[in-house]
Enzyme design. Structure first.
Site, PDB file in Angstrom:
ATOM      1  N   ASP A  77       0.864  -1.188   0.000  1.00  8.93           N
ATOM      2  CA  ASP A  77       0.000   0.000   0.000  1.00  8.93           C
ATOM      3  C   ASP A  77       0.898   1.236   0.000  1.00  8.93           C
ATOM      4  OD1 ASP A  77      -2.432   1.532   0.185  1.00  8.93           O
ATOM      5  OD2 ASP A  77      -1.983   1.895   2.284  1.00  8.93           O
ATOM      6  N   SER A  78       0.304   2.363  -0.371  1.00  7.71           N
ATOM      7  CA  SER A  78       1.050   3.622  -0.316  1.00  7.71           C
ATOM      8  C   SER A  78       1.474   3.937   1.119  1.00  7.71           C
ATOM      9  CB  SER A  78       0.176   4.756  -0.844  1.00  7.71           C
ATOM     10  OG  SER A  78      -1.004   4.843  -0.062  1.00  7.71           O
TER      11      SER A  78
ATOM     12  N   TYR B  25      -0.937   8.582  -2.408  1.00  5.94           N
ATOM     13  CA  TYR B  25      -0.906   8.438  -3.860  1.00  5.94           C
ATOM     14  C   TYR B  25      -2.149   9.071  -4.505  1.00  5.94           C
ATOM     15  CZ  TYR B  25       2.725   4.702  -3.999  1.00  5.94           C
ATOM     16  OH  TYR B  25       3.874   3.976  -3.927  1.00  5.94           O
TER      17      TYR B  25
ATOM     18  N   CYS C 180      -4.355  -1.443  -2.132  1.00  8.51           N
ATOM     19  CA  CYS C 180      -4.585  -0.008  -2.302  1.00  8.51           C
ATOM     20  C   CYS C 180      -5.509   0.152  -3.498  1.00  8.51           C
ATOM     21  CB  CYS C 180      -3.243   0.669  -2.567  1.00  8.51           C
ATOM     22  SG  CYS C 180      -3.365   2.417  -2.969  1.00  8.51           S
TER      23      CYS C 180
ATOM     24  N   GLU D 153      -2.892   9.155   7.839  1.00  7.57           N
ATOM     25  CA  GLU D 153      -1.428   9.014   7.798  1.00  7.57           C
ATOM     26  C   GLU D 153      -0.767   9.876   8.875  1.00  7.57           C
ATOM     27  OE1 GLU D 153       1.000   7.291   5.595  1.00  7.57           O
ATOM     28  OE2 GLU D 153      -0.737   6.000   5.326  1.00  7.57           O
TER      29      GLU D 153
ATOM     30  N   CYS E 236     -11.256   2.712  -0.072  1.00 10.07           N
ATOM     31  CA  CYS E 236      -9.864   3.071   0.218  1.00 10.07           C
ATOM     32  C   CYS E 236      -9.503   2.291   1.464  1.00 10.07           C
ATOM     33  CB  CYS E 236      -9.717   4.569   0.473  1.00 10.07           C
ATOM     34  SG  CYS E 236      -8.080   5.025   1.098  1.00 10.07           S
ATOM     35  N   THR E 237      -8.347   1.628   1.438  1.00  8.55           N
ATOM     36  CA  THR E 237      -8.016   0.718   2.540  1.00  8.55           C
ATOM     37  C   THR E 237      -7.650   1.450   3.828  1.00  8.55           C
ATOM     38  OG1 THR E 237      -5.745   0.521   1.677  1.00  8.55           O
ATOM     39  CG2 THR E 237      -7.350  -1.140   0.978  1.00  8.55           C
ATOM     40  N   HIS E 238      -7.462   2.767   3.742  1.00  5.36           N
ATOM     41  CA  HIS E 238      -7.249   3.543   4.971  1.00  5.36           C
ATOM     42  C   HIS E 238      -8.556   3.771   5.747  1.00  5.36           C
ATOM     43  CE1 HIS E 238      -3.401   4.674   3.147  1.00  5.36           C
ATOM     44  NE2 HIS E 238      -3.068   5.327   4.237  1.00  5.36           N
TER      45      HIS E 238
END
Ligand code: DGL
Length: 272
Positions: free
Chosen positions: A8-9, A40, A71, A156, A190-192
């Site tokens: 992932d980013s 990203y 991602c 993040e 979105c995996t976040h």
């Protein structure tokens, strides 16, 4: 060791890794977070493709046989090209997260009104509506997408639990609902975003909307893939290990990753 690479980013792919390890604990995993270059989601197609290819090649040259692009942005912008042009499918496989999520949608929605929240890159790629349009569904699907450019930076940076994050959660959820007030299913594309799930559910309060995170869907799909590709499953080593590498400082990665994993880890720094 022949590992499963998960890329992932940044930290978001850890939500996918968690679910995969719960379902398939026997395999060996190598997680790569390109945290130094995250997010990203606001970058151009060319840059996302270049960064994703670099990460996938790094994982293959460090013992992986199968790589999961955990991602959505990279799956939307780079997966197909990498699968078609950049790998040797006789010895390397790359899978993404969009296709399995799309396939799960018809069994979740009751009224066909589906909302997708994702990064600007994923929304601009139109990957979700295009893939959903290919499904033969008995129920007509009404798809609405909402780009949420502030959510990945909030996660993040570790600011996602603060009251300030509520503003941006409400903003994007309200914008999505103004597109379609009948949505009964919200895909976290979105995996976040699973880290914001409580705030998202609070913003949806009073509405009968199911919020769907991708982890279990992707894990189930991988498990099915390995059942159907016994040669690849047989080539993977099964010591149950998991290693983490990051392009950022490992100390920063270790402390932030515990928010996603609820267990201490010791990541290593990599340069390309
Ligand atoms: N977790 C990534 C996704 O699923 C976030 C992308 C980003 O870095 O903006 O899209």
């Amino acid at each position: 060791m022949t590992k499963i690479g998960v890329f992932d980013s940044g930290y978001g792919g850890l939500t996918i890794l968690n679910a995969i390890r719960r379902q398939l604990p026997q395999y060996d995993y190598l997680y790569l977070g390109d945290n130094a270059r995250a997010p990203y989601g606001t970058r151009s197609f060319e840059v996302i493709y270049e960064y994703t290819l670099q990460a996938v090649q790094w994982l293959f040259s460090h013992g992986c046989r199968l790589v999961i692009i955990a991602c959505n942005t990279a799956s939307a912008k780079a997966l197909r090209t990498i699968q078609m042009h950049d790998i040797d499918p006789s010895i390397q496989r790359v899978l993404g997260v969009i296709r399995p999520t799309v396939e799960a949608v018809p069994s979740i929605t009751r009224n066909g009104h589906v909302g997708i929240v994702a990064t600007p890159g994923t929304v601009a790629s139109n990957s979700y509506p295009l893939e959903l349009a290919k499904l033969a569904t008995s129920l007509p699907l009404h798809i609405s997408q909402q780009a949420c450019p502030m959510w990945v930076p909030l996660i993040e940076s570790g600011e996602f639990r603060e009251a300030g994050a509520d503003y941006f959660v409400h903003k994007y959820i309200d914008e999505l609902l103004s597109q379609d007030a009948l949505i009964d299913t919200l895909i976290l594309g979105c995996t976040h975003y699973p880290l914001l799930k409580d705030k998202i559910d609070a913003a949806l309060s009073g509405r009968a909307v199911r919020t769907i995170a991708q982890g279990d869907i992707v894990a189930h799909s991988l498990s099915d893939y390995l059942r159907r590709h016994a040669d690849i499953a047989a080539a993977l080593s099964t010591e149950g290990t998991c290693e983490y590498v990051t392009t950022e400082s490992p100390d920063k990665f270790n402390s932030s990753a515990t928010l996603f994993l609820q267990e201490p880890i010791a990541a290593h720094h990599i340069d390309w």
